[in-house]
Write an enzyme that holds these catalytic residues in place. Structure first.
Site, PDB file in Angstrom:
ATOM      1  N   GLY A 240       7.158  53.928  51.692  1.00 19.99           N
ATOM      2  CA  GLY A 240       7.865  54.356  52.890  1.00 19.99           C
ATOM      3  C   GLY A 240       7.262  53.948  54.215  1.00 19.99           C
ATOM      4  N   GLU A 274       3.182  53.344  46.329  1.00 24.20           N
ATOM      5  CA  GLU A 274       4.394  52.573  46.007  1.00 24.20           C
ATOM      6  C   GLU A 274       4.954  51.861  47.235  1.00 24.20           C
ATOM      7  OE1 GLU A 274       7.103  55.559  44.564  1.00 24.20           O
ATOM      8  OE2 GLU A 274       6.055  55.825  42.672  1.00 24.20           O
ATOM      9  N   GLY A 276       6.761  49.170  49.472  1.00 21.49           N
ATOM     10  CA  GLY A 276       7.761  48.119  49.276  1.00 21.49           C
ATOM     11  C   GLY A 276       7.857  47.292  50.546  1.00 21.49           C
ATOM     12  N   ARG A 277       8.597  47.841  51.489  1.00 18.54           N
ATOM     13  CA  ARG A 277       8.893  47.143  52.744  1.00 18.54           C
ATOM     14  C   ARG A 277       7.640  46.608  53.455  1.00 18.54           C
ATOM     15  NH1 ARG A 277      13.452  48.448  55.718  1.00 18.54           N
ATOM     16  NH2 ARG A 277      13.547  50.387  54.551  1.00 18.54           N
ATOM     17  N   ARG A 319      21.550  45.030  55.734  1.00 18.46           N
ATOM     18  CA  ARG A 319      20.922  46.078  56.544  1.00 18.46           C
ATOM     19  C   ARG A 319      21.608  46.331  57.887  1.00 18.46           C
ATOM     20  NH1 ARG A 319      16.366  45.988  58.314  1.00 18.46           N
ATOM     21  NH2 ARG A 319      15.894  48.157  57.954  1.00 18.46           N
ATOM     22  N   TYR A 323      22.900  50.068  57.896  1.00 22.78           N
ATOM     23  CA  TYR A 323      22.107  51.046  58.653  1.00 22.78           C
ATOM     24  C   TYR A 323      22.121  50.787  60.153  1.00 22.78           C
ATOM     25  CZ  TYR A 323      19.699  50.786  54.057  1.00 22.78           C
ATOM     26  OH  TYR A 323      19.377  50.707  52.727  1.00 22.78           O
ATOM     27  N   CYS A 349      35.429  39.098  55.856  1.00 19.96           N
ATOM     28  CA  CYS A 349      36.606  39.691  56.473  1.00 19.96           C
ATOM     29  C   CYS A 349      36.436  41.192  56.692  1.00 19.96           C
ATOM     30  CB  CYS A 349      37.816  39.391  55.596  1.00 19.96           C
ATOM     31  SG  CYS A 349      37.986  37.628  55.354  1.00 19.96           S
ATOM     32  N   GLU A 350      35.487  41.553  57.524  1.00 28.50           N
ATOM     33  CA  GLU A 350      35.272  42.937  57.933  1.00 28.50           C
ATOM     34  C   GLU A 350      34.649  42.891  59.317  1.00 28.50           C
ATOM     35  OE1 GLU A 350      34.051  45.986  55.726  1.00 28.50           O
ATOM     36  OE2 GLU A 350      34.458  45.091  53.772  1.00 28.50           O
ATOM     37  N   TYR A 378      14.626  44.374  51.285  1.00 28.83           N
ATOM     38  CA  TYR A 378      16.008  44.847  51.219  1.00 28.83           C
ATOM     39  C   TYR A 378      16.961  43.809  51.808  1.00 28.83           C
ATOM     40  CZ  TYR A 378      13.277  48.928  50.174  1.00 28.83           C
ATOM     41  OH  TYR A 378      12.355  49.759  49.608  1.00 28.83           O
TER      42      TYR A 378
HETATM   43  C1  LIG Z   1      12.282  52.652  47.681  1.00 29.00           C
HETATM   44  C2  LIG Z   1      11.140  53.386  47.112  1.00 29.00           C
HETATM   45  C3  LIG Z   1       9.835  53.052  47.478  1.00 29.00           C
HETATM   46  C4  LIG Z   1       9.500  51.988  48.485  1.00 29.00           C
HETATM   47  O1  LIG Z   1       9.912  52.320  49.773  1.00 29.00           O
HETATM   48  P1  LIG Z   1       9.478  51.368  50.988  1.00 29.00           P
HETATM   49  O2  LIG Z   1      10.039  52.041  52.163  1.00 29.00           O
HETATM   50  O3  LIG Z   1      10.079  50.030  50.737  1.00 29.00           O
HETATM   51  O4  LIG Z   1       7.989  51.325  51.000  1.00 29.00           O
HETATM   52  C5  LIG Z   1       8.799  53.723  46.855  1.00 29.00           C
HETATM   53  N1  LIG Z   1       9.026  54.690  45.943  1.00 29.00           N
HETATM   54  C6  LIG Z   1      10.281  55.044  45.578  1.00 29.00           C
HETATM   55  C7  LIG Z   1      10.478  56.108  44.563  1.00 29.00           C
HETATM   56  C8  LIG Z   1      11.376  54.407  46.147  1.00 29.00           C
HETATM   57  O5  LIG Z   1      12.609  54.776  45.802  1.00 29.00           O
END
Ligand SMILES: *Cc1c(COP(=O)(O)O)cnc(C)c1O
Length: 432
Positions: A240, A274, A276-277, A319, A323, A349-350, A378
Site C-alpha cells: 500500500g 507485500e 506492489g505499486r 487508472r 480512479y 467509444c466512451e 496497475y
Molecule cells: C493489492 C494488494 C497489495 C499491494 O498493494 P500496493 O498498493 O500495490 O502496494 C498488497 N496486499 C494485498 C492483499 C493486496 O490486495
C-alpha cells in the site's frame, strides 16, 4: 527514483535506450519497463527492513509480467498472490513456494488445492467460511494448511475509495475485534496450522499515520494471541505504500520501514511485506502515438482547447478512467514550442476514455510520441480487450539492451477461444 531521462540529443530514454527506437521496433502503444529501476526499488525496500527477519513478497497484481516478477525473485523476493492464475505465473517466474503468500476474499477449492499441493508459506484468510473450506480441503489432502487471518483494523487509509480496504465497511478481512474468536476456532482444527496475522489497508497511501494505526492494532492482537499460546511467527503488514504521480509526497520506504519495525519491536517473528505499486509504478511508462488533434471551443467560450487523440486508451491504462488518476505526460522526442490546454484521449467509444484531462501541454501534432509516466503499476495488468483492441506489447530495458517481454496481441488473440453457436452456423436459405 527512476531511469527515464532525456539524453543529449533531446530523446527521452529508458536507461540508455531511446523510447523512440522502441516505438519504431515494436509499434505503439507499448509498455516499457526499466530493469535497473525495478531492481533499485526492490533493494531499497528490502534493505529498509534489514534490522529484522523479513520477506518482501511482491504483490504481483500490480504488474504480472514474468520478467518483472523474475527481477524480484532473482533478488530473493517472494510473491503475494491473489488467484490460482497468479500462483502459476509466480512459480513459472521462479518464485519459491515457501515465499508465496496467498491473499484474497474469494479463493476457490481448486485454487486452495493447488496452493496446498505446492506448499506455499501461508494463506491469508478473510472469513470464517474460508477457514472452514481450507480446513476441509486440507483434510481431504491429508495436509495442514498454514494460515493467517487477515484482520480488518477499521482504519481510514485516506486514499481513493476503490482502493481502501481496511475500513469495516469493506469486503476485506475479519474485523479485528472478531478475530480472536476465529483464531481460537482455527487453532482447534486438525488441518489448520495458525502461523500468523495479516493486514492490508489499502493502496497508494501517502501518509504514515494509517499504517501506524493499523500496525498498533495488529501488534495488540499479536500480543493477545501469543499470550493465549498461539504460535504466531509471521506478521504480514500488507502493501500500500504510495508513489509520486504528481505532487504527492509519500513517505520514503526507510521511514515506512522504521515505523513498521518499531511497531513490532521485541517480537520473535518474521515480517512479511507485500509491496506492489512502490516497486513497479515508476519503473514503467506507456508510449503512445498521437493519431489526430482536434480543437474545440474551450468551455468558457474564450479560447480553444484540444483533444489529442492517441493510440493508447482506457483498455491499455484504466487508472485515469477508473480512479481519475493523474499520470504525467512527456514528449518522447523534441518538445514543440508553446502551450495549449488539452485532453489526451484514446480511440475508445466512451467519454470516460481519457489518459489526461485539461492539461497544459505543448501543441503536439499527429505522429508525435508521448510517454505516459508512472504506468508500471496497475497498467498492463488491468488492461483488457475492450473495443476488441489487442493488448499492448511490453518491453524491458537493461542498460543498452531492450527486449520484448510480451508480444503485442493480434486480432486473432482477441477472439481466441470464441465459437459461433451451432444453431447460428448453418446457413439455410430463408423460406418465404
Ligand atoms: C493489492 C494488494 C497489495 C499491494 O498493494 P500496493 O498498493 O500495490 O502496494 C498488497 N496486499 C494485498 C492483499 C493486496 O490486495
Amino acid at each position: 527514483m527512476h531511469h527515464f531521462a532525456v539524453n543529449r540529443q533531446g530523446q527521452l530514454c529508458c536507461e540508455d535506450f531511446p523510447l523512440r527506437e522502441i516505438a519504431r521496433r515494436t509499434g505503439t502503444p507499448v509498455y516499457v519497463y526499466s530493469h535497473a529501476t525495478l531492481a533499485h526499488h526492490f533493494k531499497v525496500f528490502d534493505d529498509a527492513f534489514a534490522a529484522i527477519p523479513h520477506i518482501v513478497c511482491y504483490s504481483m497484481k500490480a504488474n504480472s509480467n514474468g520478467s518483472v516478477i523474475r527481477t524480484f525473485t532473482n533478488l530473493g523476493g517472494g510473491v503475494d498472490i491473489v488467484s490460482g492464475g497468479e500462483l502459476a505465473r509466480a512459480l513459472s517466474a521462479g518464485a519459491k513456494p515457501k515465499k508465496i503468500v496467498y491473499s484474497g476474499v474469494g479463493k476457490k477449492v481448486w485454487e486452495i488445492e493447488e496452493a496446498l499441493r505446492r506448499g506455499i508459506l501461508m494463506f491469508n484468510v478473510e472469513s470464517r467460511e474460508e477457514l472452514e473450506t481450507i480446513d476441509a480441503v486440507a483434510g481431504r489432502m491429508r495436509k495442514r494448511a498454514p494460515v493467517s487471518i487477515r484482520v480488518n483494523p477499521d482504519v481510514d487509509p485516506k486514499t481513493h475509495p476503490y482502493i481502501s480496504t481496511g475500513l469495516k465497511k469493506n469486503k476485506f478481512g475479519i474485523h479485528i475485534r472478531q478475530a480472536m474468536k476465529d483464531y481460537e476456532w482455527a487453532a482447534r482444527r486438525r488441518h489448520i496450522e495458525v502461523v500468523g496475522v495479516d493486514c492490508h489497508i489499502g493502496s497508494q497511501l501517502t501518509d504514515l499515520s494509517p499504517f501506524l494505526d493499523a500496525a498498533g492494532r495488529v501488534r495488540r492482537l499479536v500480543d493477545q494471541l501469543l499470550a493465549k499460546g498461539m504460535p504466531i511467527r509471521l506478521v504480514d503488514v500488507g502493501g500500500g505504500l504510495g508513489i509520486r504521480y504528481n505532487d504527492e509526497l509519500p513517505p520514503h520506504p526507510k521511514e515506512y520501514a522504521n515505523a513498521v519495525v518499531n511497531a513490532f519491536r521485541g517480537l520473535d517473528v518474521t515480517l512479511v511485506l507485500e509491496p506492489g505499486r512502490v516497486l513497479v509504478g515508476n519503473a514503467g511508462v506507456l508510449v503512445t502515438e498521437v493519431l489526430y488533434t482536434k480543437p474545440i471551443p474551450s468551455p468558457d467560450g474564450k479560447g480553444r482547447k484540444y483533444f489529442f487523440i492517441v493510440d493508447a486508451a482506457m483498455n491499455d491504462l484504466a487508472r485515469p478512467s477508473l480512479y481519475g488518476s493523474y499520470h504525467a505526460i512527456l514528449p518522447v522526442g523534441k518538445c514543440p514550442r508553446g502551450r495549449v490546454t488539452a485532453d489526451v484521449v484514446g480511440p475508445i467509444c466512451e467519454s470516460g476514455d481519457f489518459l489526461a484531462k485539461d492539461r497544459t501541454l505543448p501543441p503536439y501534432k499527429a505522429g508525435d510520441l508521448l510517454a505516459v509516466m508512472s504506468a508500471g503499476a496497475y497498467g498492463f495488468s488491468m488492461s483488457s480487450n475492450y473495443n476488441s483492441r489487442p493488448r499492448a506489447a511490453e518491453v524491458m530495458v537493461s542498460g543498452d539492451r531492450c527486449e520484448v517481454v510480451r508480444e503485442r496481441e493480434t486480432a486473432r488473440d482477441v477472439s481466441r477461444g470464441e465459437r459461433t453457436a451451432s444453431f447460428l452456423a448453418a446457413k439455410r436459405p430463408a423460406r418465404k
